[in-house]
Design an enzyme around this catalytic site. Structure first.
Site, PDB file in Angstrom:
ATOM      1  CB  CYS A 166      -0.923  10.496  -3.347  1.00 55.06           C
ATOM      2  SG  CYS A 166       0.496   9.626  -4.049  1.00 55.06           S
ATOM      3  CD  GLU A 201       1.272  12.459  -5.908  1.00 57.35           C
ATOM      4  OE1 GLU A 201       0.117  12.638  -6.307  1.00 57.35           O
ATOM      5  OE2 GLU A 201       1.988  11.509  -6.297  1.00 57.35           O
ATOM      6  CE  LYS A 256       2.354   6.672   1.536  1.00 54.58           C
ATOM      7  NZ  LYS A 256       3.618   6.242   0.906  1.00 54.58           N
ATOM      8  CG  HIS A 281       2.255   6.891  -6.668  1.00 57.90           C
ATOM      9  ND1 HIS A 281       0.903   7.125  -6.792  1.00 57.90           N
ATOM     10  CD2 HIS A 281       2.458   5.636  -7.147  1.00 57.90           C
ATOM     11  CE1 HIS A 281       0.314   6.051  -7.315  1.00 57.90           C
ATOM     12  NE2 HIS A 281       1.226   5.138  -7.534  1.00 57.90           N
ATOM     13  CE  LYS A 285       9.862   2.431   5.765  1.00 63.11           C
ATOM     14  NZ  LYS A 285       9.226   2.209   4.458  1.00 63.11           N
ATOM     15  CE  LYS A 288       4.944   0.399   4.426  1.00 63.19           C
ATOM     16  NZ  LYS A 288       3.865   1.343   4.623  1.00 63.19           N
ATOM     17  CB  CYS A 322      -3.676   7.918  -6.540  1.00 62.63           C
ATOM     18  SG  CYS A 322      -2.521   7.483  -5.216  1.00 62.63           S
ATOM     19  NE  ARG A 333       7.415  12.686   4.309  1.00 67.57           N
ATOM     20  CZ  ARG A 333       7.497  11.657   5.120  1.00 67.57           C
ATOM     21  NH1 ARG A 333       7.693  10.429   4.642  1.00 67.57           N
ATOM     22  NH2 ARG A 333       7.395  11.826   6.424  1.00 67.57           N
ATOM     23  NE  ARG A 334      11.542   7.410   1.139  1.00 66.17           N
ATOM     24  CZ  ARG A 334      11.309   6.975   2.377  1.00 66.17           C
ATOM     25  NH1 ARG A 334      10.100   7.096   2.901  1.00 66.17           N
ATOM     26  NH2 ARG A 334      12.265   6.422   3.082  1.00 66.17           N
TER      27      ARG A 334
END
Length: 404
Positions: A194, A76, A197, A74, A324, A385, A125, A80-81
């Site tokens: 989102c 957002e 987050k 998404h 990551k 996770k 969302c 951010r990443r």
């Protein structure tokens, strides 16, 4: 004076326009744009430092245990990443950085005159999309609701409710204030909405655990800005901080923020969903404010770098710079160059390739303690996770950037 929504939107739209056409939506496709703008209070100047476009999210059965694939594409999350990538670049700079080294604290500090503003072309969302149900006989209110329901961007979220105790009878019920996972077809995703987050970043900061272990204080958004004709300040405030106002959260560094929330329908995003654009673009786009030699602009498909062959899909070649894995490598390279931080962590340079992603996240002790308390107070239903997705290591031969 902080930048207006108009300035922030214009900067983000112009920056996207300046990027190559490759990867952008076709004539019948739409996407969502998110961006982060850095404002320098000393010079009263602003610039875009990260952008993200995307609407997709992969199911939990497609997640990569090596950190190569983006789970959440998404806009957002991509923005951010891409911002994290920008922060690592600034942490590595010898001069003219947004950070300064504090020898006494043995960490970096963000210079006080910098602040960050977030923009999105659609309501996040999850909870921010849900309208409170108010019983009313007011004809004016009813007429407004009718106009909203007939608008192209309906107040409705496809994000699915999360229940810690087991399956829900109606996971799509539009109940305000509840935690939700990202919408999507196929197997349910583990990625949070989102709205959730943004709410987490609003308390812990946007920098994440790895960078948090390197800097003195969390980095927060000063304002959240939305280009939307149907977004509601009340709904966004509820989603970001008001749904937990009755609960306490006290930590020295991490404090719930009350960012300025601004909405304007005046700015029409070129790639917004509209009658002639009915298909969501399959691509994710990311851009970071970096030198061109570092390839700041990337295109992704299904969370992987566009153009990767099947033969290399399970190798670091498939990983985006904002994955990551690649951001983990940035972290380890920084440790490799910063002897004082390695000493503070009690880590030898030769041990860096032995460290797992999960182990390094735990180096941010105060951040992890705050997150555990936050989950207990606010986010008890936050998805978990599998640990196998966090046990990957640095494949050193893929880079020669380790410095002593």
């Amino acid at each position: 004076m902080e930048p207006s929504l108009e300035i922030i939107a214009s900067l983000c739209f112009e920056k996207l326009k300046s990027l190559p056409k490759t990867g952008k939506p076709l004539d019948n496709e739409w996407t969502v744009l998110a961006g982060i703008v850095e404002h320098n209070r000393q010079t009263a100047t602003s610039k875009v430092v990260s952008l993200g476009c995307g609407t997709k999210c992969i199911g939990q059965d497609k997640q990569c245990p090596k950190g190569y694939i983006l789970n959440d594409s998404h806009a957002e999350t991509i923005a951010r990443r891409a911002f994290l990538r920008y922060l690592y670049h600034e942490l590595n700079k010898d001069a003219d950085s947004i950070f300064e080294w504090d020898h006494e604290l043995v960490c970096y500090k963000l210079k006080q005159h910098y602040e960050y503003h977030f923009l999105c072309t659609q309501t996040p969302c999850g909870d921010a999309c849900i309208e409170m149900k108010l019983e009313t006989d007011d004809d004016e209110v009813k007429a407004k609701r009718l106009r909203i329901s007939n608008n192209e961007e309906v107040i409705y979220t496809g994000a699915k409710r999360v229940n810690k105790s087991g399956p829900l009878s109606d996971e799509m019920e539009q109940t305000p204030g509840e935690l939700r996972t990202k919408p999507g077809r196929g197997k349910r995703t583990l990625s949070m909405s989102c709205s959730d987050k943004l709410a987490r970043w609003n308390v812990l900061g946007v920098q994440g655990a790895l960078i948090d272990s390197l800097i003195h204080e969390p980095i927060y958004f000063t304002s959240l800005n939305f280009c939307s004709s149907v977004a509601s300040v009340a709904n966004i405030e509820r989603a970001i901080f008001k749904r937990w106002q009755h609960k306490e959260f006290r930590r020295h560094f991490y404090k719930p923020q009350k960012p300025l929330i601004r909405i304007s329908p005046k700015f029409q995003f070129d790639y917004a969903q509209q009658p002639k654009r009915q298909q969501p673009s399959p691509n994710g786009l990311s851009w970071s404010h970096l030198p061109d030699r570092l390839r700041p602009y990337e295109i992704s498909v299904n969370g992987k770098r566009q153009g990767v062959t099947k033969k290399k899909v399970d190798t670091p070649v498939a990983a985006l710079a904002i994955s990551k894995y690649k951001l983990f490598v940035c972290f380890l390279e920084l440790l490799g160059s910063q002897k004082e931080i390695r000493k503070r962590f009690d880590v030898l340079i030769e041990d860096l390739p032995k460290l797992t992603y999960a182990t390094c996240k735990q180096l941010a002790k105060k951040y992890q303690e705050a997150w555990q308390q936050l989950k207990y107070e606010y986010f008890e239903q936050w998805t978990r996770k599998p640990s196998k997705l966090l046990e990957f290591k640095w494949i050193v031969q893929q880079t020669n950037c380790l410095r002593s």
